[in-house]
Design a protein around this motif. Structure first.
Motif, PDB file in Angstrom:
ATOM      1  N   ASP A 313       0.818  -1.241   0.012  1.00 35.62           N
ATOM      2  CA  ASP A 313       0.126  -0.043   0.073  1.00 35.62           C
ATOM      3  C   ASP A 313       0.780   1.300  -0.005  1.00 35.62           C
ATOM      4  O   ASP A 313       0.322   2.377  -0.721  1.00 35.62           O
ATOM      5  CB  ASP A 313      -1.081   0.049   1.024  1.00 35.62           C
ATOM      6  CG  ASP A 313      -2.048  -0.987   0.931  1.00 35.62           C
ATOM      7  OD1 ASP A 313      -2.280  -1.271  -0.223  1.00 35.62           O
ATOM      8  OD2 ASP A 313      -2.673  -1.372   2.030  1.00 35.62           O
ATOM      9  N   LYS A 314       2.070   1.285   0.828  1.00 37.91           N
ATOM     10  CA  LYS A 314       2.886   2.530   0.938  1.00 37.91           C
ATOM     11  C   LYS A 314       3.379   2.730  -0.579  1.00 37.91           C
ATOM     12  O   LYS A 314       3.176   4.001  -0.995  1.00 37.91           O
ATOM     13  CB  LYS A 314       4.014   2.197   1.856  1.00 37.91           C
ATOM     14  CG  LYS A 314       4.734   3.560   1.921  1.00 37.91           C
ATOM     15  CD  LYS A 314       5.752   3.178   2.899  1.00 37.91           C
ATOM     16  CE  LYS A 314       6.919   4.436   3.240  1.00 37.91           C
ATOM     17  NZ  LYS A 314       7.790   4.096   4.040  1.00 37.91           N
ATOM     18  N   LYS A 316       2.145   2.158  -3.459  1.00 38.74           N
ATOM     19  CA  LYS A 316       0.882   2.510  -4.427  1.00 38.74           C
ATOM     20  C   LYS A 316       0.722   3.780  -3.938  1.00 38.74           C
ATOM     21  O   LYS A 316       0.348   4.726  -4.945  1.00 38.74           O
ATOM     22  CB  LYS A 316      -0.418   1.417  -4.008  1.00 38.74           C
ATOM     23  CG  LYS A 316      -0.167   0.191  -4.965  1.00 38.74           C
ATOM     24  CD  LYS A 316      -1.054  -0.784  -4.794  1.00 38.74           C
ATOM     25  CE  LYS A 316      -1.535  -1.431  -3.638  1.00 38.74           C
ATOM     26  NZ  LYS A 316      -2.668  -2.167  -3.324  1.00 38.74           N
ATOM     27  N   GLN A 317       0.402   4.180  -2.719  1.00 34.64           N
ATOM     28  CA  GLN A 317       0.004   5.490  -2.283  1.00 34.64           C
ATOM     29  C   GLN A 317       1.023   6.649  -2.822  1.00 34.64           C
ATOM     30  O   GLN A 317       0.684   7.646  -3.174  1.00 34.64           O
ATOM     31  CB  GLN A 317       0.055   5.571  -0.828  1.00 34.64           C
ATOM     32  CG  GLN A 317      -1.097   5.186  -0.261  1.00 34.64           C
ATOM     33  CD  GLN A 317      -2.408   5.720  -0.179  1.00 34.64           C
ATOM     34  OE1 GLN A 317      -2.425   6.688  -0.792  1.00 34.64           O
ATOM     35  NE2 GLN A 317      -3.432   5.002   0.515  1.00 34.64           N
ATOM     36  N   VAL A 318       2.493   6.365  -2.767  1.00 32.73           N
ATOM     37  CA  VAL A 318       3.539   7.373  -3.158  1.00 32.73           C
ATOM     38  C   VAL A 318       3.197   7.387  -4.844  1.00 32.73           C
ATOM     39  O   VAL A 318       3.423   8.684  -5.209  1.00 32.73           O
ATOM     40  CB  VAL A 318       4.692   6.771  -2.962  1.00 32.73           C
ATOM     41  CG1 VAL A 318       5.784   7.379  -3.694  1.00 32.73           C
ATOM     42  CG2 VAL A 318       5.106   6.825  -1.162  1.00 32.73           C
ATOM     43  N   PHE A 320       0.611   7.023  -6.654  1.00 31.31           N
ATOM     44  CA  PHE A 320      -0.654   7.828  -6.862  1.00 31.31           C
ATOM     45  C   PHE A 320      -0.377   9.281  -6.580  1.00 31.31           C
ATOM     46  O   PHE A 320      -0.761  10.166  -7.530  1.00 31.31           O
ATOM     47  CB  PHE A 320      -1.591   7.431  -5.970  1.00 31.31           C
ATOM     48  CG  PHE A 320      -2.872   8.009  -5.933  1.00 31.31           C
ATOM     49  CD1 PHE A 320      -3.842   8.059  -7.121  1.00 31.31           C
ATOM     50  CD2 PHE A 320      -3.101   8.946  -4.942  1.00 31.31           C
ATOM     51  CE1 PHE A 320      -5.155   8.651  -7.204  1.00 31.31           C
ATOM     52  CE2 PHE A 320      -4.618   9.787  -5.211  1.00 31.31           C
ATOM     53  CZ  PHE A 320      -5.395   9.630  -6.178  1.00 31.31           C
ATOM     54  N   ALA A 321       0.345   9.458  -5.551  1.00 36.60           N
ATOM     55  CA  ALA A 321       0.603  11.021  -5.316  1.00 36.60           C
ATOM     56  C   ALA A 321       1.417  11.543  -6.254  1.00 36.60           C
ATOM     57  O   ALA A 321       1.230  12.771  -6.720  1.00 36.60           O
ATOM     58  CB  ALA A 321       1.052  11.200  -3.828  1.00 36.60           C
ATOM     59  N   SER A 324      -0.544  12.177  -9.739  1.00 34.86           N
ATOM     60  CA  SER A 324      -1.835  13.105  -9.405  1.00 34.86           C
ATOM     61  C   SER A 324      -0.998  14.473  -9.380  1.00 34.86           C
ATOM     62  O   SER A 324      -1.576  15.375  -9.894  1.00 34.86           O
ATOM     63  CB  SER A 324      -2.574  12.938  -8.290  1.00 34.86           C
ATOM     64  OG  SER A 324      -3.027  11.649  -8.317  1.00 34.86           O
ATOM     65  N   GLN A 349      -9.732   8.966  -8.340  1.00 32.85           N
ATOM     66  CA  GLN A 349      -9.176   8.659  -7.003  1.00 32.85           C
ATOM     67  C   GLN A 349      -8.489   7.401  -6.900  1.00 32.85           C
ATOM     68  O   GLN A 349      -8.459   6.442  -7.690  1.00 32.85           O
ATOM     69  CB  GLN A 349     -10.838   8.463  -6.205  1.00 32.85           C
ATOM     70  CG  GLN A 349     -11.535   9.708  -6.264  1.00 32.85           C
ATOM     71  CD  GLN A 349     -10.961  10.973  -5.627  1.00 32.85           C
ATOM     72  OE1 GLN A 349     -10.554  10.846  -4.459  1.00 32.85           O
ATOM     73  NE2 GLN A 349     -11.026  12.009  -6.437  1.00 32.85           N
ATOM     74  N   PHE A 350      -7.930   7.342  -5.537  1.00 31.18           N
ATOM     75  CA  PHE A 350      -7.089   6.189  -5.394  1.00 31.18           C
ATOM     76  C   PHE A 350      -7.579   4.840  -5.450  1.00 31.18           C
ATOM     77  O   PHE A 350      -6.957   4.003  -6.076  1.00 31.18           O
ATOM     78  CB  PHE A 350      -6.414   6.340  -3.838  1.00 31.18           C
ATOM     79  CG  PHE A 350      -5.535   5.303  -3.708  1.00 31.18           C
ATOM     80  CD1 PHE A 350      -4.310   5.016  -4.071  1.00 31.18           C
ATOM     81  CD2 PHE A 350      -5.967   4.313  -2.661  1.00 31.18           C
ATOM     82  CE1 PHE A 350      -3.049   4.072  -3.705  1.00 31.18           C
ATOM     83  CE2 PHE A 350      -5.030   3.273  -2.485  1.00 31.18           C
ATOM     84  CZ  PHE A 350      -3.848   3.025  -2.897  1.00 31.18           C
ATOM     85  N   GLU A 351      -8.821   4.753  -4.918  1.00 39.51           N
ATOM     86  CA  GLU A 351      -9.613   3.589  -5.225  1.00 39.51           C
ATOM     87  C   GLU A 351      -9.991   3.203  -6.393  1.00 39.51           C
ATOM     88  O   GLU A 351     -10.579   2.054  -6.769  1.00 39.51           O
ATOM     89  CB  GLU A 351     -11.020   3.665  -4.222  1.00 39.51           C
ATOM     90  CG  GLU A 351     -11.960   4.576  -4.232  1.00 39.51           C
ATOM     91  CD  GLU A 351     -11.601   5.785  -3.554  1.00 39.51           C
ATOM     92  OE1 GLU A 351     -12.316   6.634  -3.546  1.00 39.51           O
ATOM     93  OE2 GLU A 351     -10.376   6.042  -2.926  1.00 39.51           O
ATOM     94  N   MET A 374       0.376   3.618 -11.469  1.00 42.24           N
ATOM     95  CA  MET A 374      -1.092   3.538 -10.949  1.00 42.24           C
ATOM     96  C   MET A 374      -1.845   3.833 -12.572  1.00 42.24           C
ATOM     97  O   MET A 374      -1.615   4.651 -13.070  1.00 42.24           O
ATOM     98  CB  MET A 374      -1.390   4.361  -9.885  1.00 42.24           C
ATOM     99  CG  MET A 374      -0.838   4.289  -8.571  1.00 42.24           C
ATOM    100  SD  MET A 374      -1.203   2.558  -7.819  1.00 42.24           S
ATOM    101  CE  MET A 374      -2.768   2.672  -7.399  1.00 42.24           C
TER     102      MET A 374
END
Length: 386
Positions: A313-314, A316-318, A320-321, A324, A349-351, A374
């Motif tokens: 998840d970490k 993927k979050q990086v 995504f940010a 974006s 959105q992330f999801e 992503m």
């Protein structure tokens, strides 16, 4: 079903003329030839497994004067019986009295002949509680289906053997339930289980019947040969061992019957498959080694069979940010951004997005942060392995 309680039969009576087949691992006859100890609907003798603690417990119970519980005989003719329930206990007693195994006494092994005379007599003179039952075949087998033998429940194949006992089951058990069969060494590389618990027989029947074991046994119950069963089983095993020349632990228990049906008509290079198996088995990104074989048989397309390591998840979050923030009027999905439809400038959105390998895993890409991007779910699902 009619039943009569008999309290006069002793261990000595039961062991008169006891015959044990070492090759098949089962008690055959007792009671002076009047008793069939293991009719075909019975399971194989399993008390000798795992060090023989269960068969030793039977003998120790007799020496201590403990009751062995009820035993049931099926009356098949005048003075002719077969064991309905109690086969494991009776075989254990017969094996001990005929010196087939020893019990431990203060750390010392003792067979029957080495026991003191009074202990030998105590065993021989022990009386058993036996119900002698009479009924139709249907009644006997319906009753047999419902019981547990000495706390060890019958497994599904043992129950089917009971329901469809006959010439076919007799021949099939002689082949697949014989622990001395020399072919078992090869079978155990691909099939889980043991001969005594009918698991090789169950697998053979499952493969040839395409999952309808009961129906197949019903249709073939009175057959006088098992050629189809043997030939099909051996065809599957031979195919697997020819296509995959390396034997890995993960091969045991796979659905080889289904894979044989789907792929045996295709041509494979065993050497190339061997190299591919070794490469995938050594790849830290592959978390399901059991899926390697079907993955390769299917043309190395269904990556989900390998459960290739995914991005955490970490990461993927990086990713995504980062995407974006860099969008600047374009979509944060790189593939939507270069398109020409309404999603060109859409910010997901992330999801609504999934992580994907920039360099495909199959082409050497790993699951590191630098190889993560992503994509919108639509593009990720369509991208595949390109």
């Amino acid at each position: 079903m009619k039943s009569t309680l008999n309290t006069n039969t002793t261990v000595g009576d039961i062991c008169d003329g006891f015959v044990y087949n070492e090759l098949e691992g089962k008690g055959l006859f007792g009671l002076g030839g009047k008793l069939t100890i293991q009719p075909e609907y019975q399971r194989n003798f399993i008390y000798a497994e795992k060090g023989g603690s269960k068969e030793q417990a039977v003998i120790l119970s007799l020496l201590k004067g403990y009751p062995l519980g009820l035993i049931y005989f099926n009356t098949v003719a005048q003075d002719k019986f077969e064991v309905l329930d109690g086969q494991q206990r009776i075989t254990s007693i017969g094996r001990f009295v005929t010196n087939k195994f020893a019990i431990m006494d203060n750390g010392n092994p003792k067979n029957f002949d080495s026991l003191p005379a009074d202990q030998q007599a105590k065993i021989r003179e022990s009386k058993l509680l036996i119900y002698e039952c009479e009924g139709t075949e249907t009644e006997i087998k319906q009753w047999f289906e419902t019981i547990n033998i000495a706390g060890v429940p019958l497994n599904p194949q043992e129950l089917l053997n009971a329901i469809y006992s006959g010439t076919f089951v007799t021949l099939a058990k002689a082949e697949f339930s014989n622990s001395q069969n020399s072919h078992i060494q090869k079978w155990r590389a691909y099939v889980k289980g043991s001969a005594n618990r009918q698991e090789y027989l169950e697998r053979a029947l499952d493969w040839v019947s395409k999952g309808d074991i009961g129906g197949y046994m019903s249709r073939h119950r009175n057959d006088t040969n098992i050629k189809e069963l043997k030939n099909y089983f051996n065809s599957v095993i031979d195919w697997v061992s020819t296509v995959f020349i390396d034997v890995l632990p993960e091969m045991k228990g796979l659905e080889w019957g289904r894979l044989y049906e789907e792929y045996h008509g295709q041509s494979y290079d065993p050497k190339k498959l061997s190299d591919a198996v070794k490469k995938l088995a050594a790849d830290p990104q592959v978390t399901s080694r059991k899926g390697i074989f079907e993955y390769l048989l299917g043309g190395s397309v269904a990556k989900k069979l390998l459960a290739v390591r995914v991005f955490d998840d970490k990461i993927k979050q990086v990713a995504f940010a980062k995407q974006s923030q860099a969008a600047k009027g374009k979509s944060n999905c790189p593939l939507c951004a270069i398109g020409d439809n309404a999603n060109t400038s859409r910010i997901y959105q992330f999801e609504e997005m999934d992580a994907d390998h920039v360099a495909a895993w199959s082409k050497g890409g790993d699951s590191s942060a630098k190889n993560c991007e992503m994509l919108c779910k639509t593009h990720n699902q369509s991208k595949g392995n390109r």
